[in-house]
Write a protein that holds these residues in place. Structure first.
Motif, PDB file in Angstrom:
ATOM      1  N   MET A   1       1.042  -1.214   0.072  1.00  0.00           N
ATOM      2  CA  MET A   1       0.032  -0.045   0.002  1.00  0.00           C
ATOM      3  C   MET A   1       0.680   1.140  -0.081  1.00  0.00           C
ATOM      4  N   ARG A   2       0.431   2.269  -0.785  1.00  0.00           N
ATOM      5  CA  ARG A   2       0.955   3.459  -0.989  1.00  0.00           C
ATOM      6  C   ARG A   2       0.457   4.773  -0.965  1.00  0.00           C
ATOM      7  N   LYS A   3       0.555   5.626  -0.150  1.00  0.00           N
ATOM      8  CA  LYS A   3      -0.027   6.846  -0.317  1.00  0.00           C
ATOM      9  C   LYS A   3       0.726   8.238  -0.046  1.00  0.00           C
ATOM     10  N   ILE A   4       0.388   9.064  -0.791  1.00  0.00           N
ATOM     11  CA  ILE A   4       1.320  10.472  -0.781  1.00  0.00           C
ATOM     12  C   ILE A   4       0.525  11.444  -0.030  1.00  0.00           C
ATOM     13  N   TYR A   5       1.004  12.392   0.880  1.00  0.00           N
ATOM     14  CA  TYR A   5       0.212  13.446   1.491  1.00  0.00           C
ATOM     15  C   TYR A   5       1.202  14.593   1.332  1.00  0.00           C
ATOM     16  N   SER A   6       0.459  15.648   1.465  1.00  0.00           N
ATOM     17  CA  SER A   6       1.126  17.146   1.720  1.00  0.00           C
ATOM     18  C   SER A   6       0.721  17.638   2.763  1.00  0.00           C
ATOM     19  N   ILE A   7       1.885  17.804   3.587  1.00  0.00           N
ATOM     20  CA  ILE A   7       1.896  18.498   4.805  1.00  0.00           C
ATOM     21  C   ILE A   7       2.935  19.642   5.011  1.00  0.00           C
ATOM     22  N   ALA A   8       2.359  20.828   5.393  1.00  0.00           N
ATOM     23  CA  ALA A   8       3.330  21.908   5.408  1.00  0.00           C
ATOM     24  C   ALA A   8       4.134  22.197   4.117  1.00  0.00           C
ATOM     25  N   GLY A   9       3.478  21.804   3.048  1.00  0.00           N
ATOM     26  CA  GLY A   9       4.053  21.940   1.933  1.00  0.00           C
ATOM     27  C   GLY A   9       5.153  20.882   1.370  1.00  0.00           C
ATOM     28  N   LEU A  10       5.303  19.844   2.134  1.00  0.00           N
ATOM     29  CA  LEU A  10       6.252  18.886   1.876  1.00  0.00           C
ATOM     30  C   LEU A  10       5.387  17.494   1.602  1.00  0.00           C
ATOM     31  N   LYS A  11       5.802  16.711   0.530  1.00  0.00           N
ATOM     32  CA  LYS A  11       5.175  15.829  -0.023  1.00  0.00           C
ATOM     33  C   LYS A  11       5.796  14.375   0.712  1.00  0.00           C
ATOM     34  N   VAL A  12       5.009  13.716   1.232  1.00  0.00           N
ATOM     35  CA  VAL A  12       5.409  12.758   2.104  1.00  0.00           C
ATOM     36  C   VAL A  12       4.772  11.536   1.431  1.00  0.00           C
ATOM     37  N   GLU A  13       5.680  10.420   1.202  1.00  0.00           N
ATOM     38  CA  GLU A  13       5.170   9.027   0.671  1.00  0.00           C
ATOM     39  C   GLU A  13       5.203   8.020   1.833  1.00  0.00           C
ATOM     40  N   LEU A  14       3.980   7.625   2.041  1.00  0.00           N
ATOM     41  CA  LEU A  14       4.102   6.375   3.029  1.00  0.00           C
ATOM     42  C   LEU A  14       3.928   4.988   2.331  1.00  0.00           C
ATOM     43  N   SER A  15       4.566   4.124   2.704  1.00  0.00           N
ATOM     44  CA  SER A  15       4.306   2.497   2.286  1.00  0.00           C
ATOM     45  C   SER A  15       4.624   1.653   3.442  1.00  0.00           C
ATOM     46  N   GLY A  16       3.676   0.550   3.156  1.00  0.00           N
ATOM     47  CA  GLY A  16       3.683  -0.657   4.133  1.00  0.00           C
ATOM     48  C   GLY A  16       2.208  -1.497   3.951  1.00  0.00           C
ATOM     49  N   GLU A  17       2.135  -2.123   4.920  1.00  0.00           N
ATOM     50  CA  GLU A  17       0.963  -2.954   4.927  1.00  0.00           C
ATOM     51  C   GLU A  17       0.055  -2.775   6.190  1.00  0.00           C
ATOM     52  N   SER A  18      -0.024  -3.454   7.206  1.00  0.00           N
ATOM     53  CA  SER A  18      -0.746  -3.539   8.345  1.00  0.00           C
ATOM     54  C   SER A  18      -0.682  -2.126   9.089  1.00  0.00           C
ATOM     55  N   THR A  19       0.190  -1.467   9.255  1.00  0.00           N
ATOM     56  CA  THR A  19       0.283  -0.384   9.894  1.00  0.00           C
ATOM     57  C   THR A  19      -0.352   0.837   9.105  1.00  0.00           C
ATOM     58  N   MET A  20       0.127   0.669   7.738  1.00  0.00           N
ATOM     59  CA  MET A  20      -0.607   1.704   6.721  1.00  0.00           C
ATOM     60  C   MET A  20      -2.187   1.672   6.662  1.00  0.00           C
ATOM     61  N   GLN A  21      -2.709   0.435   6.900  1.00  0.00           N
ATOM     62  CA  GLN A  21      -4.053   0.111   6.734  1.00  0.00           C
ATOM     63  C   GLN A  21      -4.684   0.860   7.854  1.00  0.00           C
ATOM     64  N   GLN A  22      -4.102   0.701   9.242  1.00  0.00           N
ATOM     65  CA  GLN A  22      -4.506   1.491  10.413  1.00  0.00           C
ATOM     66  C   GLN A  22      -4.514   2.999  10.096  1.00  0.00           C
ATOM     67  N   LEU A  23      -3.378   3.419   9.608  1.00  0.00           N
ATOM     68  CA  LEU A  23      -3.346   4.884   9.626  1.00  0.00           C
ATOM     69  C   LEU A  23      -4.345   5.423   8.751  1.00  0.00           C
ATOM     70  N   THR A  24      -4.567   4.810   7.787  1.00  0.00           N
ATOM     71  CA  THR A  24      -5.741   5.086   6.549  1.00  0.00           C
ATOM     72  C   THR A  24      -7.362   5.146   7.122  1.00  0.00           C
ATOM     73  N   ARG A  25      -7.234   4.498   8.388  1.00  0.00           N
ATOM     74  CA  ARG A  25      -8.610   4.484   9.029  1.00  0.00           C
ATOM     75  C   ARG A  25      -8.672   5.981  10.044  1.00  0.00           C
ATOM     76  N   LEU A  26      -7.409   6.699  10.125  1.00  0.00           N
ATOM     77  CA  LEU A  26      -7.486   7.845  11.059  1.00  0.00           C
ATOM     78  C   LEU A  26      -7.893   8.921  10.263  1.00  0.00           C
ATOM     79  N   PRO A  27      -9.161   9.655  10.406  1.00  0.00           N
ATOM     80  CA  PRO A  27      -9.818  10.860   9.501  1.00  0.00           C
ATOM     81  C   PRO A  27      -8.730  11.932   9.421  1.00  0.00           C
ATOM     82  N   GLU A  28      -7.849  12.008  10.462  1.00  0.00           N
ATOM     83  CA  GLU A  28      -7.247  13.524  10.277  1.00  0.00           C
ATOM     84  C   GLU A  28      -6.141  13.404   9.208  1.00  0.00           C
TER      85      GLU A  28
END
Length: 288
Positions: free
Chosen positions: A1-28
């Motif tokens: 699983m791979r997602k990209i976020y923009s936080i304070a103008g920085l592009k952040v790529e997150l990748s992984g499996e189980s922990t990423m799945q939990q993170l994607t459940r956090l609405p913030e």
């Protein structure tokens, strides 16, 4: 699983499996996700569910340790970079983060606790972000007339209470972040950015706003506000940066650099106050 976020103008790529799945459940984090991920230049890579164990690293030297809610946090340097770990009282590991400052790569172990994932993500983001002149700061932030006012102070001094008073009594204001906004340095300008970390208040805005002023709060039987000297301003602001960063020479240099930029053009005030309407009006009138 791979997602990209923009936080304070920085592009952040997150990748992984189980922990990423939990993170994607956090609405913030939802508001910071980039839908169109084509041709995005990544600033920070965070790879989750990696085998991060202190036993694998060499020349480990503890920099800072502290306990919060029976969880031990430790920040260390090592030959491979910077290591951050969280352990329970029985010694079992909750999560580990290793940051390589030469590549802006961050490795994070698996984690099954949503609260710990949020904190570990804050660490995993903050360490490389400082190199990009983006620093976290402990503050509650109001936006008025497209400018940000940061209210600083120790936990329990009434930062959130005071910003709620602004929302209630000062027109055309809104809350940008209630706990951990991000400061971004661009040339000689300081900007305040929303973040996915806002304490107990659900306020997650992907916005970047110029810094107007900083106010150090303390409780007092009457409402008094004054402009701080440069020396007192340093004492007012410095404790609001993450303490573990201040214990490392490289990171503390970045904090001092940011402080210098703030003090150049940004007024810093001391507000001794009660939790009432007059306190908000005194602060507003003094700043504006």
């Amino acid at each position: 699983m791979r997602k990209i976020y923009s936080i304070a103008g920085l592009k952040v790529e997150l990748s992984g499996e189980s922990t990423m799945q939990q993170l994607t459940r956090l609405p913030e984090f939802d508001v910071f996700e980039i839908d169109d991920q084509s041709e995005v230049n990544i600033d920070i890579f965070i790879r989750m569910d990696e085998n991060v164990d202190a036993a694998y690293f060499t020349e480990v030297c503890h920099v800072h340790r502290f306990n919060v809610l029976d969880i031990e946090h430790s920040f260390s340097t090592c030959k491979e970079g910077y290591l951050y770990e969280m352990h329970r009282q029985d010694g079992s590991k909750i999560v580990s983060v290793i940051y390589n400052p030469h590549s802006n790569d961050v490795l994070m172990s698996s984690c099954n606790c949503s609260i710990s994932i949020k904190f570990a993500m804050w660490i995993a983001y903050s360490l490389p972000a400082v190199k990009e002149k983006v620093l976290p700061i402990h503050a509650s932030t109001i936006v008025k007339d497209s400018e940000a006012v940061l209210f600083l102070g120790e936990s329990g001094t009434g930062k959130s209470t005071h910003t709620r008073l602004w929302l209630q009594y000062i027109e055309n204001t809104y809350l940008l972040n209630d706990d951990s906004p991000l400061l971004r340095i661009e040339g000689d300008k300081i900007f305040v950015c929303g973040s996915p970390w806002s304490g107990k208040t659900h306020c997650y805005r992907q916005e970047i706003v110029p810094l107007k002023a900083m106010v150090r709060l303390s409780q007092y039987p009457e409402n008094k506000m004054s402009c701080s000297s440069k020396l007192n301003s340093i004492g007012a602001i410095y404790p609001s940066f993450p303490p573990f960063l201040a214990y490392d020479g490289s990171f503390s240099e970045k904090i001092i650099y940011c402080l210098d930029k703030i003090l150049k053009d940004t007024p810093v005030y001391e507000l001794k106050c009660r939790p009432d309407r007059q306190a908000a009006e005194v602060a507003y009138t003094t700043i504006y």
